[in-house]
Design a protein around this motif. Structure first.
Motif, mmCIF file in Angstrom:
data_model
loop_
_atom_site.group_PDB
_atom_site.id
_atom_site.type_symbol
_atom_site.label_atom_id
_atom_site.label_comp_id
_atom_site.label_asym_id
_atom_site.label_seq_id
_atom_site.Cartn_x
_atom_site.Cartn_y
_atom_site.Cartn_z
ATOM 1 N N GLU A 164 -11.511 12.774 -7.034
ATOM 2 C CA GLU A 164 -11.468 13.168 -5.632
ATOM 3 C C GLU A 164 -12.882 13.414 -5.123
ATOM 4 O O GLU A 164 -13.672 14.110 -5.759
ATOM 5 N N GLN A 165 -13.202 12.838 -3.994
ATOM 6 C CA GLN A 165 -14.490 13.095 -3.371
ATOM 7 C C GLN A 165 -14.228 13.801 -2.045
ATOM 8 O O GLN A 165 -13.596 14.834 -2.033
ATOM 9 N N SER A 166 -14.658 13.207 -0.955
ATOM 10 C CA SER A 166 -14.447 13.841 0.340
ATOM 11 C C SER A 166 -13.125 13.426 0.963
ATOM 12 O O SER A 166 -12.786 13.888 2.051
ATOM 13 N N ASN A 167 -12.364 12.573 0.280
ATOM 14 C CA ASN A 167 -11.074 12.111 0.778
ATOM 15 C C ASN A 167 -10.103 11.999 -0.392
ATOM 16 O O ASN A 167 -10.448 12.304 -1.527
ATOM 17 N N SER A 168 -8.886 11.556 -0.099
ATOM 18 C CA SER A 168 -7.894 11.313 -1.141
ATOM 19 C C SER A 168 -7.471 9.850 -1.081
ATOM 20 O O SER A 168 -7.334 9.289 0.004
ATOM 21 N N SER A 169 -7.265 9.247 -2.257
ATOM 22 C CA SER A 169 -6.940 7.820 -2.317
ATOM 23 C C SER A 169 -5.684 7.588 -3.145
ATOM 24 O O SER A 169 -5.518 8.179 -4.218
ATOM 25 N N LEU A 170 -4.815 6.720 -2.624
ATOM 26 C CA LEU A 170 -3.589 6.313 -3.301
ATOM 27 C C LEU A 170 -3.664 4.824 -3.595
ATOM 28 O O LEU A 170 -4.014 4.033 -2.721
ATOM 29 N N VAL A 171 -3.334 4.447 -4.818
ATOM 30 C CA VAL A 171 -3.263 3.036 -5.198
ATOM 31 C C VAL A 171 -1.796 2.636 -5.268
ATOM 32 O O VAL A 171 -0.976 3.340 -5.880
ATOM 33 N N TYR A 172 -1.453 1.515 -4.641
ATOM 34 C CA TYR A 172 -0.076 1.025 -4.621
ATOM 35 C C TYR A 172 0.019 -0.259 -5.434
ATOM 36 O O TYR A 172 -0.508 -1.306 -5.039
ATOM 37 N N GLY A 173 0.657 -0.150 -6.595
ATOM 38 C CA GLY A 173 0.922 -1.326 -7.407
ATOM 39 C C GLY A 173 -0.303 -2.106 -7.818
ATOM 40 O O GLY A 173 -0.212 -3.306 -8.063
ATOM 41 N N ASP A 174 -1.467 -1.451 -7.890
ATOM 42 C CA ASP A 174 -2.725 -2.139 -8.193
ATOM 43 C C ASP A 174 -2.985 -3.301 -7.236
ATOM 44 O O ASP A 174 -3.692 -4.248 -7.573
ATOM 45 N N THR A 175 -2.391 -3.207 -6.031
ATOM 46 C CA THR A 175 -2.549 -4.258 -5.024
ATOM 47 C C THR A 175 -3.324 -3.759 -3.806
ATOM 48 O O THR A 175 -4.169 -4.467 -3.266
ATOM 49 N N PHE A 176 -3.006 -2.538 -3.379
ATOM 50 C CA PHE A 176 -3.678 -1.947 -2.219
ATOM 51 C C PHE A 176 -4.119 -0.529 -2.555
ATOM 52 O O PHE A 176 -3.555 0.128 -3.430
ATOM 53 N N ILE A 177 -5.124 -0.079 -1.842
ATOM 54 C CA ILE A 177 -5.578 1.302 -1.956
ATOM 55 C C ILE A 177 -5.625 1.902 -0.555
ATOM 56 O O ILE A 177 -6.143 1.284 0.386
ATOM 57 N N LEU A 178 -5.049 3.086 -0.414
ATOM 58 C CA LEU A 178 -5.016 3.793 0.866
ATOM 59 C C LEU A 178 -5.948 4.988 0.782
ATOM 60 O O LEU A 178 -5.777 5.863 -0.057
ATOM 61 N N LYS A 179 -6.960 4.998 1.628
ATOM 62 C CA LYS A 179 -7.832 6.157 1.735
ATOM 63 C C LYS A 179 -7.334 7.028 2.872
ATOM 64 O O LYS A 179 -7.235 6.582 4.022
#
Length: 456
Positions: A164-179
């Protein structure tokens, strides 16, 4: 007997909801890695918006009021407020798998007796967020949008990135990443604006936005961006540390990274107008750097003895009659913002800029050498992480990076020594403040650079 559903909060006055949440946030929020108010006690909360995405799944914009730490002879002073984006879940009981997501158990207000937690760590809530992005539309003040030319598959398993840095990130199926941006400011975030513009320029160095969401209240604000996930790629920091651990050079990688940086700068120059930097503009740049130096020296006393030597670097910029042109740049470039899979090309990510600085400043044209200085500082950081320290490794990488940049752009950043030194100094000053607040054990790393730069 069926389990009671979480209470619906649509239509609840924000002040009533805040009655439940404020005591919990007072304890939880300052402990988060992305909380920007370290050293500034929270004095009050204001709930700006509360949107129910599903029963028990809330999107919140929370404003925090701060007081400065009291000086020995002065009372606390009011500080600028910050706005944070929170996605929270509400349950009767939290299952063991979500224990790390716990915010607290409300003891008063409409959520009394309920457990409140960080919903981004709940796979069910994270999956719903992706569905909102797959199917554009609005929910209250929230607007979900997608590039119509991009297909986002359903049912991609979410996982939250642990770093975790200044935001949170979610990875979906190793296909997309949501910041998901945590500390938000009104306006278009550069991490959406610049990659979108670069994609329109055909620049393949930067993953193009696939979808994003924003809010229209209380002002238009970017909240999150979904981009392709570069599967199998390592960031430059990881690759650099592996090079140091193995005792092998990193100059070839640094050279190619310089070329990648130049590619991004060339595309940004085509996408956005540039401005000339005459004497008035260089004076403004120097004044801003000097102001940050003086403020940091007050916050970190160890910096104070170096102030005269550091200020000389900024005075040299103020004396320039011209400093070329300024354009849109990355704004916070370092090894962690570059990705590479195997022997493939470098990609550049995270165009948000330094989150601690105002959004208007981050969107302002800057000399490209600012990004170069950030990467040069990153090579120093990596070499200082090795045991023993390997300054020669850093020197070789810095030279190779600048050579790669010059080979691609036709402009060698070392031909602007005043600007390069000033921006490297400004970056080191920023690092001193950051490390003093967040990672005191790392403070010797930027202080070593301060010692070198003050004596240049």
């Amino acid at each position: 007997m069926p389990k009671a559903a979480p209470p619906r909060t649509t239509g609840l006055p924000l002040t009533r909801l805040l009655t439940s949440l404020a005591p919990l946030l007072h304890e939880w929020l300052p402990r988060q890695r992305w909380f920007a108010g370290k050293g500034r006690p929270v004095t009050d909360f204001a709930l700006l918006t509360a949107t129910e995405l599903l029963p028990g799944f809330l999107h919140l914009l929370v404003r925090t009021e701060h007081a400065a730490p009291p000086a020995p002879s002065n009372p606390p002073r009011a500080q600028p407020a910050d706005c944070y984006q929170l996605l929270v879940g509400v349950r009767d009981q939290l299952p063991p798998r979500l224990a790390p997501a716990l915010i607290g158990r409300a003891s008063q207000g409409p959520l009394a007796g309920r457990t409140v937690y960080d919903a981004l760590q709940d796979p069910q809530s994270a999956a719903l967020l992706l569905e909102r992005l797959r199917n554009p539309g609005t929910v209250g003040p929230l607007c979900f949008e997608r590039d119509p030319e991009v297909t986002v598959a359903p049912n991609l398993a979410p996982r939250m990135l642990g770093v975790e840095q200044s935001n949170s990130s979610l990875v979906y199926g190793d296909t997309f990443i949501l910041k998901v941006f945590r500390r938000v400011q009104p306006g278009v975030n550069p991490d959406l604006e610049l990659p979108w513009a670069l994609a329109r320029q055909g620049c393949e160095r930067v993953p193009a936005p696939a979808a994003w969401f924003r809010t229209s209240q209380p002002q238009e604000t970017t909240l999150g961006v979904l981009q392709p996930f570069l599967r199998g790629a390592d960031d430059g920091w990881t690759l650099a540390l592996a090079s140091l651990a193995d005792g092998r050079p990193f100059t070839e990688e640094a050279y190619e990274l310089g070329r990648a940086t130049a590619d991004v700068h060339l595309a940004l120059a085509d996408a956005f107008p540039a401005v000339s930097l005459g004497r008035p503009q260089t004076a403004l740049i120097a004044d801003a750097m000097t102001e940050r130096l003086d403020a940091t020296a007050q916050a970190v006393p160890a910096l104070a003895p170096y102030v005269p030597g550091l200020r000389a670097a900024f005075d040299a910029v103020a004396a320039l009659d011209t400093a070329g042109t300024a354009q849109r740049v990355h704004g916070d470039l370092h090894l962690g913002q570059a990705l590479r899979a195997g022997e493939g090309p470098w990609s550049v990510i995270d165009f948000e800029g330094e989150p601690s600085r105002p959004l208007a400043e981050r969107r302002r044209p800057q000399p490209p050498v600012r990004d170069v200085a950030g990467m040069l500082r990153s090579f120093d950081y990596a070499s200082c992480s090795a045991r023993p320290n390997n300054p020669r490794w850093a020197e070789d990488c810095r030279a190779a990076y600048c050579s790669g940049y010059a080979a691609r752009s036709g402009r060698d950043p070392r031909d602007s020594p005043e600007l390069l030194r000033a921006y490297e100094t400004d970056k080191a000053v920023y690092e001193v403040l950051y490390e003093a607040r967040h990672r005191p054990d790392w403070l010797p790393v930027p202080m070593a650079a301060i010692d070198r730069l003050a004596g240049s």
